[in-house]
Design a protein around this motif. Structure first.
Motif, short mmCIF file in Angstrom:
data_model
loop_
_atom_site.label_atom_id
_atom_site.label_comp_id
_atom_site.label_asym_id
_atom_site.label_seq_id
_atom_site.Cartn_x
_atom_site.Cartn_y
_atom_site.Cartn_z
N CYS A 46 49.58 37.42 53.12
CA CYS A 46 48.95 38.61 52.56
C CYS A 46 49.11 38.68 51.04
O CYS A 46 50.20 38.51 50.51
CB CYS A 46 49.63 39.81 53.22
SG CYS A 46 48.79 41.32 52.95
N ARG A 70 47.07 43.87 46.49
CA ARG A 70 46.23 44.25 45.35
C ARG A 70 46.58 45.68 44.96
O ARG A 70 46.37 46.61 45.73
CB ARG A 70 44.76 44.13 45.76
CG ARG A 70 43.81 44.28 44.61
CD ARG A 70 42.41 43.81 44.98
NE ARG A 70 41.54 44.10 43.85
CZ ARG A 70 40.35 43.55 43.66
NH1 ARG A 70 39.87 42.70 44.52
NH2 ARG A 70 39.62 43.87 42.62
N TYR A 129 42.13 36.19 39.82
CA TYR A 129 41.75 36.30 41.22
C TYR A 129 41.60 34.94 41.89
O TYR A 129 41.78 34.82 43.10
CB TYR A 129 40.50 37.19 41.38
CG TYR A 129 40.91 38.64 41.38
CD1 TYR A 129 41.48 39.21 42.50
CD2 TYR A 129 40.81 39.41 40.22
CE1 TYR A 129 41.93 40.52 42.50
CE2 TYR A 129 41.25 40.72 40.20
CZ TYR A 129 41.81 41.27 41.34
OH TYR A 129 42.26 42.56 41.33
N TYR A 139 43.52 34.48 45.52
CA TYR A 139 42.94 34.15 46.82
C TYR A 139 43.34 32.77 47.36
O TYR A 139 43.07 32.46 48.51
CB TYR A 139 41.41 34.26 46.76
CG TYR A 139 40.93 35.70 46.76
CD1 TYR A 139 41.16 36.51 47.86
CD2 TYR A 139 40.29 36.24 45.64
CE1 TYR A 139 40.75 37.83 47.86
CE2 TYR A 139 39.88 37.57 45.64
CZ TYR A 139 40.11 38.35 46.75
OH TYR A 139 39.71 39.67 46.77
N VAL A 180 44.38 40.67 52.67
CA VAL A 180 44.66 41.41 51.43
C VAL A 180 45.05 42.84 51.80
O VAL A 180 44.40 43.47 52.64
CB VAL A 180 43.41 41.44 50.50
CG1 VAL A 180 43.69 42.28 49.26
CG2 VAL A 180 42.99 40.04 50.09
N ILE A 194 45.29 46.45 50.13
CA ILE A 194 44.79 47.11 48.93
C ILE A 194 45.46 48.47 48.74
O ILE A 194 45.38 49.34 49.61
CB ILE A 194 43.25 47.29 49.03
CG1 ILE A 194 42.59 45.90 49.19
CG2 ILE A 194 42.69 48.02 47.81
CD1 ILE A 194 41.13 45.96 49.63
N ASP A 206 35.22 42.09 48.09
CA ASP A 206 35.71 40.87 47.46
C ASP A 206 36.63 40.11 48.44
O ASP A 206 36.50 38.90 48.62
CB ASP A 206 36.50 41.29 46.21
CG ASP A 206 36.72 40.14 45.27
OD1 ASP A 206 35.82 39.29 45.16
OD2 ASP A 206 37.81 40.08 44.65
N ALA A 207 37.53 40.85 49.07
CA ALA A 207 38.47 40.22 50.02
C ALA A 207 37.70 39.61 51.19
O ALA A 207 37.94 38.47 51.59
CB ALA A 207 39.47 41.25 50.52
N HIS A 225 36.03 36.51 50.44
CA HIS A 225 36.96 35.38 50.32
C HIS A 225 37.60 35.02 51.66
O HIS A 225 38.61 34.33 51.72
CB HIS A 225 38.06 35.69 49.29
CG HIS A 225 37.60 35.51 47.88
ND1 HIS A 225 36.99 36.51 47.16
CD2 HIS A 225 37.63 34.43 47.06
CE1 HIS A 225 36.67 36.06 45.96
NE2 HIS A 225 37.05 34.80 45.88
N CYS A 275 39.15 37.00 53.84
CA CYS A 275 40.44 37.65 54.11
C CYS A 275 40.28 38.92 54.94
O CYS A 275 39.36 39.71 54.70
CB CYS A 275 41.12 38.04 52.80
SG CYS A 275 41.64 36.62 51.84
N VAL A 323 41.41 42.71 55.85
CA VAL A 323 41.71 43.76 54.87
C VAL A 323 42.52 44.89 55.47
O VAL A 323 42.18 45.41 56.53
CB VAL A 323 40.40 44.35 54.31
CG1 VAL A 323 40.69 45.53 53.40
CG2 VAL A 323 39.59 43.30 53.58
N CYS A 379 43.70 48.56 53.90
CA CYS A 379 43.47 49.32 52.67
C CYS A 379 43.93 50.76 52.86
O CYS A 379 43.67 51.38 53.88
CB CYS A 379 41.98 49.27 52.33
SG CYS A 379 41.52 50.20 50.88
#
Ligand code: CTP
Length: 437
Positions: free
Chosen positions: A133, A136, A181, A185, A191, A193, A206-207, A210, A212, A214, A216
């Motif tokens: 992980c 961010r 970034y 990554y 990720v 957030i 964005d995650a 890529h 990933c 998430v 958040c």
């Protein structure tokens, strides 16, 4: 007749367990095996167990080695069992050497050599790839999440990044802080957030782009359109979007929802919730609109309402008190077909942070701060019928959220068991109604 007793979790039963049971049985004539209950494992911080109590009990029975299987539910039960079943020998693996010497006052204690090279922990790790992980947002909350992640196997923090230039390294040098970034990554598959809400959508997209998963902080999205777009991308990529609203994962909150769903307080007619805080570094004059009470607390305050009364509310009304750009105090009324809910959120003001859930047969009272729930009362007309429910959580409680995140990823099912996509969309609608004021 010599009775032997042994205890364990026996998750994903393996050769080491079998060898231990065989040797324990050979010490006497009868073998009793105590299998830890899920709730007891949770309570003692063993959060990575994959199989349910029932599955683990069945696996022990299938070995044919146990003459009796019992469930271990609380600390201190071992002595009670030894007395109850008239046990002569307590046997346990050598990894516990010394820890159970106190049992010597009640029966003989034998530590059996642990089988080398095999453990449930290793089997769990081999069956699921590690969730690596990236964090961010570097702040108080991401630090807490980082600390609590250490208690959950299957997930590890790899690096952190901040979009703010003037952050303080709150990880005390224990986490690699990267400044691009590309680097961020590299080598991660998830990720977390913890940024301001206006940056969530871009960070989530964005995650996902890529590859990933998430997690958040809530409220996740500023509006429903953004939420739908993110979920569509997640679906396409086979990735999980997870709402980091920690109360949802607290054992007491889960029990509260189950109790209400079982009709214990009848039909729910009203829910009243408040959340407030005076952060030491909060200056309303310098605050932007995204630093206000609703964007901070809205996801949490609406959580029990959406979970209990559903996503299909009829209308929503806000009463907002702003000072400068940020709202210091916001009150919200949400009307359903046959119920009404209200929440109050404050930042830079303080109010009683309790929750009352009103039903036709009684009500649930959760004392302040309700979002750190470990205890609640179910009250009825007849005061003597009051039920007090207590479910402890370990540490800051964020470990349950991390655990559920890992479980959801490993289950291969994008939709997780405690919160639906529609509930997250509803949270976005509630935030959107505020922004449209
Ligand atoms: N055991 C053993 N040899 C192993 C693993 C476990 O003798 N290789 C013994 C333990 O010492 C204990 C019993 O089996 O007496 C149940 O252990 P448990 O904690 O359930 O198994 P572990 O594989 O150690 O589980 P974990 O990795 O989750 O700690």
């Amino acid at each position: 007749m010599t009775t032997v007793i042994t205890y364990g979790t026996y998750d994903l039963l393996h050769y080491g367990h079998i060898r231990l049971l065989e040797r324990a049985k050979a010490l006497g004539d009868k073998l009793i095996v105590g299998v830890t209950a899920d709730a007891y494992d949770q309570e003692r911080g063993k959060l990575n167990v994959q199989q349910s109590t029932l599955e683990r009990v069945e696996a022990i029975k299938a070995t044919g080695l146990a003459d009796q299987v019992i469930i271990e539910e609380y600390e201190g039960q071992k002595i009670a069992d030894i007395q109850k079943y008239d046990v002569d020998i307590f046997a346990i693996g050598s990894d516990w050497r010394g820890k159970f010497d106190y049992i010597g006052d009640y029966c003989k204690v034998v530590y059996l050599e642990r089988t080398r090279g095999v453990s449930s922990t290793e089997i769990r790790a081999a069956s699921n790839p590690m969730v690596k992980c990236g964090i961010r947002g570097i702040n108080r909350i991401s630090k807490k999440f980082f600390e609590e992640m250490q208690f959950v196997s299957g997930i590890e923090a790899d690096c952190a990044i901040s979009d703010d230039s003037d952050f303080e390294d709150c990880f005390d040098g224990r986490l690699n802080i990267v400044d691009s970034y590309d680097e961020f990554y590299e080598g991660i598959n998830a990720v977390a957030i913890f940024d301001s809400i206006d940056r969530h959508f871009d960070a989530v997209m964005d995650a996902l782009n890529h590859g990933c998963h998430v997690l958040c902080a809530g409220p996740l999205f500023m509006n429903e359109a953004e939420a739908k777009e993110a979920f569509a991308l997640a679906e396409e990529k086979g990735l999980v979007i997870f709402d980091a609203v920690k109360t949802l994962y607290f054992p007491a909150f889960e029990h509260l929802l189950l109790l209400i769903a079982s009709g214990h307080i009848g039909q729910v007619k009203s829910i009243d919730v408040s959340c407030s805080q005076i952060p030491s570094d909060f200056d309303p004059k310098k605050a932007t609109k995204f630093d206000g009470a609703l964007y901070d607390w809205g996801g949490l305050a609406s959580l029990p309402i959406v979970k209990i009364l559903g996503t299909d509310y009829k209308d929503i009304e806000y009463f907002v008190h702003r000072e400068g750009e940020a709202d210091l105090f916001t009150q919200c009324l949400i009307r359903y077909d046959d119920a009404v809910a209200s929440f109050k959120v404050g930042k830079g003001v303080k109010t009683e942070g309790n929750m009352v859930i009103t039903g036709t047969k009684g009500y649930v009272y959760v004392a302040a701060p309700w979002w750190k729930i470990d205890y609640f009362e179910v009250r009825h007309e007849d005061l003597r019928a009051t039920r007090r429910e207590f479910y402890r959580y370990a540490g800051e409680g964020l470990r349950y959220e991390a655990l559920e995140f890992v479980r959801t990823i490993n289950s291969g099912n994008l939709h997780h068991r405690l919160q639906s996509e529609e509930e997250i969309l509803c949270e976005a609608r509630i935030v959107e109604a505020f922004s449209n004021q």
